[in-house]
Design an enzyme around this catalytic site. Structure first.
Site, short mmCIF file in Angstrom:
data_model
loop_
_atom_site.label_atom_id
_atom_site.label_comp_id
_atom_site.label_asym_id
_atom_site.label_seq_id
_atom_site.Cartn_x
_atom_site.Cartn_y
_atom_site.Cartn_z
N TYR A 97 0.84 -1.21 0.00
CA TYR A 97 0.00 0.00 0.00
C TYR A 97 0.88 1.27 0.00
O TYR A 97 1.87 1.34 0.74
CB TYR A 97 -0.90 -0.03 1.25
CG TYR A 97 -1.71 1.21 1.45
CD1 TYR A 97 -2.77 1.51 0.61
CD2 TYR A 97 -1.41 2.10 2.48
CE1 TYR A 97 -3.52 2.66 0.79
CE2 TYR A 97 -2.16 3.25 2.66
CZ TYR A 97 -3.20 3.53 1.81
OH TYR A 97 -3.93 4.67 1.99
N ASP A 169 -0.75 -7.46 6.67
CA ASP A 169 -1.80 -6.47 6.46
C ASP A 169 -2.95 -7.22 5.78
O ASP A 169 -2.85 -7.61 4.62
CB ASP A 169 -1.28 -5.32 5.60
CG ASP A 169 -2.33 -4.21 5.42
OD1 ASP A 169 -3.54 -4.51 5.48
OD2 ASP A 169 -1.93 -3.05 5.20
N LYS A 194 -11.67 0.42 5.35
CA LYS A 194 -12.08 -0.26 4.12
C LYS A 194 -13.26 -1.21 4.40
O LYS A 194 -14.29 -0.76 4.86
CB LYS A 194 -10.87 -0.96 3.51
CG LYS A 194 -9.59 -0.10 3.50
CD LYS A 194 -9.69 1.13 2.60
CE LYS A 194 -8.57 2.13 2.85
NZ LYS A 194 -7.21 1.62 2.73
C1 PLP Z 1 -5.95 2.08 3.24
C2 PLP Z 1 -4.91 1.09 3.58
C3 PLP Z 1 -4.01 1.32 4.63
C4 PLP Z 1 -4.00 2.61 5.42
O1 PLP Z 1 -5.16 2.75 6.17
P1 PLP Z 1 -5.82 4.19 6.57
O2 PLP Z 1 -7.01 3.78 7.34
O3 PLP Z 1 -6.12 4.90 5.29
O4 PLP Z 1 -4.79 4.90 7.38
C5 PLP Z 1 -3.09 0.33 4.93
N1 PLP Z 1 -3.04 -0.82 4.23
C6 PLP Z 1 -3.88 -1.06 3.21
C7 PLP Z 1 -3.77 -2.35 2.47
C8 PLP Z 1 -4.85 -0.12 2.84
O5 PLP Z 1 -5.67 -0.37 1.81
#
Ligand code: PLP
Length: 376
Positions: A97, A169, A194
């Site tokens: 990301y 992640d 998300k």
């Molecule tokens: C959006 C995202 C992040 C960061 O998250 P935020 O809530 O925007 O700080 C980290 N990892 C992945 C895979 C993401 O899609």
């Protein structure tokens, strides 16, 4: 308890004081002590009942030892990175990301933490990158935007035999489809902004630990650095998670229909989706996940064709982010990945004409008609 049930009955789903089926939003910043040191909650950065309900829920659905909620996904990842110190070395998935890439290259680098970005779908490459100072492996699977797959179990074999931490992640798959701790991960991080929140109305991050030692360390860091999730936002994420199962099932169905359409369209080049039998690592993904998710990438002829497409669609909203009820469309090269130099982007396979879809909950026929109209 199966995942769909755990999302509703896991953690603290009923308020113990009132029986309310929705855990109350507790705004209190401080709490009365009966005697010095005699309290349930002390101070809301350290512990807050609404946040704790969410933290218990993510712990249960990820099958971990403890959960922790943060003000954003980046705050969650930053707190995990506070486990490391000057001189440490980390191995990170190469098409990680964009915000994570920026954190590693622009912030952690300044603190003297070295990072190698490696194609972690290639086990040999990971093994070769391990040095005496290496402390952890940070992976995403599937990745963004090329949906590359890394074997969590194989990475866990490597981290265990080299005494490293494995951090996953899990934002893209969500615990509904994929539970990395069961595959050997030590820490799971999420952007709950998300799929977990799911309604484009909250920014939040989560961490789940696999054992007590890590739980104590993350609890200490969460309280010490203080990027905690607010009570209102904790409530929104828990509310969103109750429908995660049914949303992921519906998104899956829509995604399959859209992938089939894209594959048959003459203006579409390559389609990236882990569920495709021609995806080079579909077997690995099928072993560690129960579904394929709602992220699809595909190529059109060039940058101009990509811009024409995203300007013509009606139901796909042109926006960054993903995992919402609304379908979203983006051009990674000009949006989420614009900060990566073009040469490096092309090396990674992120072409100018690459389109990324986050499939939502609309009627699949409307979404397909929308793409068909915009592509013609
Ligand atoms: C959006 C995202 C992040 C960061 O998250 P935020 O809530 O925007 O700080 C980290 N990892 C992945 C895979 C993401 O899609």
């Amino acid at each position: 308890m199966r995942q769909k049930t755990a999302l509703i009955h896991g953690g603290i789903s009923v308020d113990p004081n009132t029986g309310a089926l929705s855990v109350p939003i507790s705004q209190a910043s401080t709490f009365e002590q009966k005697k010095v040191g005699d309290f349930v909650y002390e101070y809301a950065r350290t512990g807050n009942p609404t946040r704790e309900a969410l933290e218990a829920l993510i712990r249960d659905v990820e099958g971990g030892h403890a959960g922790f909620a943060f003000a954003s996904g980046m705050a969650a990842i930053t707190t995990v990175m506070d486990l490391f110190e000057t001189g440490d070395h980390l191995i990170v998935t190469d098409d990680v990301y964009g915000g994570t890439y920026r954190l590693f290259t622009k912030v952690l680098a300044r603190r003297g933490i070295a990072v190698d970005f490696i194609d972690t779908s290639n086990e040999r490459a990971v093994e070769e990158a391990i040095r005496p100072e290496t402390k952890a492996l940070f992976i995403e699977t599937p990745t963004n935007p090329l949906l590359k797959i890394t074997s969590i179990q194989r990475m866990s074999d490597l981290t265990q035999s080299n005494d490293l931490l494995l951090i996953v992640d899990n934002t893209f798959s969500t615990p509904y489809w994929q539970t990395p701790i069961a595959e050997g991960a030590d820490l799971v991080v999420h952007s709950a902004t998300k799929y977990l929140g799911g309604h484009s109305d909250v920014v939040a991050g989560l961490v789940v630990t696999a054992n007590e030692t890590l739980s104590e360390k993350i609890a200490f860091l969460q309280n010490s650095t203080g990027a905690v999730l607010a009570p209102n936002d904790s409530w929104l994420v828990q509310r969103g998670m109750k429908t995660l199962g049914i949303r992921m099932e519906a998104i899956e169905e829509n995604a399959h229909a859209i992938v089939r359409f894209l594959q048959s369209h003459p203006s579409v080049g390559h389609v990236y989706y882990p569920g495709l039998t021609e995806h080079p690592k579909t077997d690995v993904h099928r072993k560690q996940s129960r579904g394929f998710g709602g992220m699809i990438s595909f190529t059109v002829k060039d940058r101009k064709a990509a811009h024409r497409l995203v300007e013509r669609v009606r139901y796909f909203t042109l926006a960054e982010s993903l995992g919402a009820v609304e379908s979203l469309i983006s051009i990674p090269a000009d949006m989420t990945h614009a900060s990566i130099p073009r040469e490096r982007r092309l090396e990674l396979g992120i072409e100018d004409g690459l389109i990324r879809l986050s499939v939502g909950l609309e009627d699949a026929l409307d979404l397909i008609e929308d793409l068909e109209r915009a592509l013609s």
